[in-house]
Design a protein around this motif. Structure first.
Motif, PDB file in Angstrom:
ATOM      1  N   ILE A  50      20.092  53.974  26.597  1.00 43.37           N
ATOM      2  CA  ILE A  50      20.119  53.387  27.929  1.00 43.37           C
ATOM      3  C   ILE A  50      21.530  52.881  28.227  1.00 43.37           C
ATOM      4  CG2 ILE A  50      19.160  51.625  29.445  1.00 43.37           C
ATOM      5  CD1 ILE A  50      17.154  53.775  28.534  1.00 43.37           C
ATOM      6  N   VAL A  51      22.107  53.317  29.326  1.00 43.93           N
ATOM      7  CA  VAL A  51      23.404  52.802  29.778  1.00 43.93           C
ATOM      8  C   VAL A  51      23.130  51.713  30.799  1.00 43.93           C
ATOM      9  CG1 VAL A  51      25.595  53.344  30.878  1.00 43.93           C
ATOM     10  CG2 VAL A  51      24.501  55.038  29.394  1.00 43.93           C
ATOM     11  N   PRO A  52      23.516  50.467  30.524  1.00 41.35           N
ATOM     12  CA  PRO A  52      23.198  49.375  31.450  1.00 41.35           C
ATOM     13  C   PRO A  52      23.888  49.542  32.797  1.00 41.35           C
ATOM     14  CG  PRO A  52      24.668  48.615  29.712  1.00 41.35           C
ATOM     15  CD  PRO A  52      24.247  49.991  29.339  1.00 41.35           C
ATOM     16  N   GLY A  53      23.261  49.005  33.828  1.00 40.57           N
ATOM     17  CA  GLY A  53      23.811  49.113  35.170  1.00 40.57           C
ATOM     18  C   GLY A  53      24.991  48.203  35.410  1.00 40.57           C
ATOM     19  N   GLY A  54      25.008  47.035  34.763  1.00 41.64           N
ATOM     20  CA  GLY A  54      26.085  46.073  34.988  1.00 41.64           C
ATOM     21  C   GLY A  54      27.203  46.224  33.992  1.00 41.64           C
ATOM     22  N   PRO A  55      28.134  45.304  34.032  1.00 36.70           N
ATOM     23  CA  PRO A  55      28.222  44.170  34.957  1.00 36.70           C
ATOM     24  C   PRO A  55      28.788  44.578  36.315  1.00 36.70           C
ATOM     25  CG  PRO A  55      30.099  44.159  33.483  1.00 36.70           C
ATOM     26  CD  PRO A  55      29.218  45.299  33.033  1.00 36.70           C
ATOM     27  N   ASP A  56      28.729  43.653  37.254  1.00 40.56           N
ATOM     28  CA  ASP A  56      29.324  43.851  38.566  1.00 40.56           C
ATOM     29  C   ASP A  56      30.846  43.951  38.397  1.00 40.56           C
ATOM     30  OD1 ASP A  56      30.174  43.805  41.176  1.00 40.56           O
ATOM     31  OD2 ASP A  56      29.441  41.783  41.614  1.00 40.56           O
ATOM     32  N   LEU A  57      31.417  45.065  38.828  1.00 44.90           N
ATOM     33  CA  LEU A  57      32.850  45.306  38.621  1.00 44.90           C
ATOM     34  C   LEU A  57      33.715  44.823  39.779  1.00 44.90           C
ATOM     35  CD1 LEU A  57      32.606  48.931  37.177  1.00 44.90           C
ATOM     36  CD2 LEU A  57      32.781  46.780  35.895  1.00 44.90           C
ATOM     37  N   SER A  58      33.105  44.381  40.857  1.00 47.03           N
ATOM     38  CA  SER A  58      33.891  44.024  42.034  1.00 47.03           C
ATOM     39  C   SER A  58      34.812  42.836  41.775  1.00 47.03           C
ATOM     40  CB  SER A  58      32.975  43.728  43.221  1.00 47.03           C
ATOM     41  OG  SER A  58      32.132  42.613  42.941  1.00 47.03           O
ATOM     42  N   GLY A  59      34.476  42.000  40.789  1.00 49.53           N
ATOM     43  CA  GLY A  59      35.313  40.840  40.492  1.00 49.53           C
ATOM     44  C   GLY A  59      36.715  41.206  40.041  1.00 49.53           C
ATOM     45  N   TRP A  60      36.886  42.411  39.502  1.00 51.31           N
ATOM     46  CA  TRP A  60      38.208  42.822  39.039  1.00 51.31           C
ATOM     47  C   TRP A  60      39.225  42.887  40.182  1.00 51.31           C
ATOM     48  CZ3 TRP A  60      39.900  42.882  34.236  1.00 51.31           C
ATOM     49  CH2 TRP A  60      38.969  42.937  33.200  1.00 51.31           C
ATOM     50  N   LEU A  61      38.744  42.993  41.403  1.00 50.41           N
ATOM     51  CA  LEU A  61      39.630  43.136  42.553  1.00 50.41           C
ATOM     52  C   LEU A  61      39.801  41.844  43.340  1.00 50.41           C
ATOM     53  CD1 LEU A  61      38.372  46.631  43.771  1.00 50.41           C
ATOM     54  CD2 LEU A  61      40.280  46.115  42.227  1.00 50.41           C
ATOM     55  N   THR A  62      39.248  40.748  42.842  1.00 49.46           N
ATOM     56  CA  THR A  62      39.353  39.470  43.557  1.00 49.46           C
ATOM     57  C   THR A  62      40.692  38.794  43.262  1.00 49.46           C
ATOM     58  OG1 THR A  62      38.247  38.293  41.749  1.00 49.46           O
ATOM     59  CG2 THR A  62      36.854  39.150  43.535  1.00 49.46           C
ATOM     60  N   PRO A  63      41.157  37.903  44.153  1.00 46.04           N
ATOM     61  CA  PRO A  63      42.439  37.220  43.926  1.00 46.04           C
ATOM     62  C   PRO A  63      42.444  36.470  42.599  1.00 46.04           C
ATOM     63  CG  PRO A  63      41.700  36.898  46.188  1.00 46.04           C
ATOM     64  CD  PRO A  63      40.555  37.545  45.461  1.00 46.04           C
ATOM     65  N   HIS A  64      43.595  36.477  41.943  1.00 46.06           N
ATOM     66  CA  HIS A  64      43.707  35.841  40.630  1.00 46.06           C
ATOM     67  C   HIS A  64      44.608  34.617  40.621  1.00 46.06           C
ATOM     68  CE1 HIS A  64      47.593  37.876  40.458  1.00 46.06           C
ATOM     69  NE2 HIS A  64      46.979  39.011  40.742  1.00 46.06           N
ATOM     70  N   GLY A  65      45.509  34.501  41.577  1.00 43.36           N
ATOM     71  CA  GLY A  65      46.352  33.326  41.695  1.00 43.36           C
ATOM     72  C   GLY A  65      47.424  33.169  40.643  1.00 43.36           C
ATOM     73  N   ARG A  66      47.635  34.184  39.827  1.00 43.37           N
ATOM     74  CA  ARG A  66      48.595  34.048  38.733  1.00 43.37           C
ATOM     75  C   ARG A  66      50.045  34.064  39.212  1.00 43.37           C
ATOM     76  NH1 ARG A  66      47.078  32.637  33.662  1.00 43.37           N
ATOM     77  NH2 ARG A  66      48.525  34.124  32.706  1.00 43.37           N
ATOM     78  N   GLU A  67      50.284  34.487  40.428  1.00 36.77           N
ATOM     79  CA  GLU A  67      51.656  34.483  40.951  1.00 36.77           C
ATOM     80  C   GLU A  67      52.251  33.085  40.925  1.00 36.77           C
ATOM     81  OE1 GLU A  67      48.979  35.343  42.666  1.00 36.77           O
ATOM     82  OE2 GLU A  67      49.165  37.388  43.493  1.00 36.77           O
ATOM     83  N   ALA A  68      51.402  32.073  41.002  1.00 37.29           N
ATOM     84  CA  ALA A  68      51.888  30.691  41.014  1.00 37.29           C
ATOM     85  C   ALA A  68      52.600  30.319  39.712  1.00 37.29           C
ATOM     86  CB  ALA A  68      50.719  29.730  41.266  1.00 37.29           C
TER      87      ALA A  68
END
Length: 323
Positions: free
Chosen positions: A277-295
């Protein structure tokens, strides 16, 4: 991880057994394998796509190992092989070990040159500079090499290899030892990255590449499938932001194929998953959210520039991307 059996080096010395030469070598890699993915990321960042061709193997191995099932007719179009093992046996007909990636193959003779993943990316960064793109970053700057090497050693032991030691442990004692070392190291890295954007210095280096390829697999496979389940990556704030920062940097996330990763680990490294069984998750959309590391400052490519888009034939298919 076992030592590399084939450890010849490709160097800038024109008199060496294997000199740097555009078009001479083919990098065989799996997008599922973190050790092969290091070489794919390095090649992209350095802009060596025209100098070193790339063969991506099928993420599903059979009893003969990695195969070129993604190629036309199930063969690699350059080497003509169905299996990577053929390049190994061309180098040593008596070889009876494993057939690992990454592998650098000499195109003319179709024989394996090296599968030494520990040295391969260092050589890409230091021996191939004459063929690197304009603006290529220095991934292994000489003043920082001792610190990079020291950090790479403990990250390899506790994280890169540690997840495998935990996931493939056959005794509680072995599992607990690997699990404890893994999370002790991740906690130390979490603390280190609270106040600095990159692991060593203020630019991306070899150390970041080696950690990234393990972090990007953590929640998708290591947390559940390998029982590395004290914390998810998404529950370690600095590491999660750091991983997203790199993922969103050209040359990192555009090499990641989550479909290959999940299918390989759950269908090939399948102990404890008898029904495949290959699991459906995790939700990958978080990889594209802002990270704020530029600060935190830092200059991702130092005095250089980002790589352009990947060649069309090397783009990750939509089903493997974070969206």
């Amino acid at each position: 991880m076992s030592p590399s059996r084939f450890d010849d080096r490709i160097t800038a010395d024109p008199d060496s057994a294997w000199p740097v030469e555009a078009g001479r070598y083919r990098l065989v890699a799996s997008r599922a394998c973190p050790f092969a993915s290091r070489a794919v990321v390095s090649r992209r960042l350095l802009g060596l796509e025209d100098a070193i061709s790339l063969a991506v193997v099928d993420p599903i191995q059979d009893d003969r190992g990695w195969n070129f099932g993604l190629g036309p007719g199930g063969r690699d179009p350059v080497l003509g092989y169905r299996y990577l093992s053929e390049a190994y046996l061309a180098a040593d007909a008596d070889y009876d070990g494993g057939f690992s990636v990454p592998a650098m193959v000499d195109v003319a003779t179709r024989r394996l040159v090296t599968n030494d993943f520990g040295v391969m990316t260092l050589d890409l960064a230091t021996q191939w500079t004459a063929l690197a793109r304009p603006g290529a970053p220095d991934l292994y700057p000489e003043p920082l090499r001792a610190e990079i090497d020291e950090l790479n050693e403990v990250v390899f032991r506790d994280v890169n290899a540690g997840v495998y030691e935990a996931g493939m442990a056959t005794t509680q004692e072995a599992y607990s030892r690997a699990y404890d070392a893994l999370f002790a190291r991740l906690d130390a890295l979490e603390e280190r990255l609270r106040t600095r954007r990159y692991l060593v210095g203020d630019t991306i280096t070899e150390a970041d590449i080696r950690l990234f390829t393990s972090l990007v697999r953590f929640d998708a496979v290591y947390h559940g499938h390998f029982r590395c389940n004290r914390s998810k990556l998404t529950e370690m704030p600095a590491l999660w932001a750091y991983a997203r920062d790199l993922f969103q940097t050209p040359g990192f996330g555009d090499t990641v194929d989550f479909d290959h990763i999940k299918r390989h680990y759950h269908l090939v490294l399948d102990e404890g998953n008898p029904h495949h069984i290959v699991p459906g998750g995790p939700d990958l959309s978080g990889w594209l959210t802002p990270h704020g590391r530029e600060a935190l400052g830092g200059r991702p490519f130092g005095d250089g520039t980002p790589p352009g888009p990947p060649p069309g034939a090397e783009a990750v298919p939509p089903r493997g991307r974070a969206a």
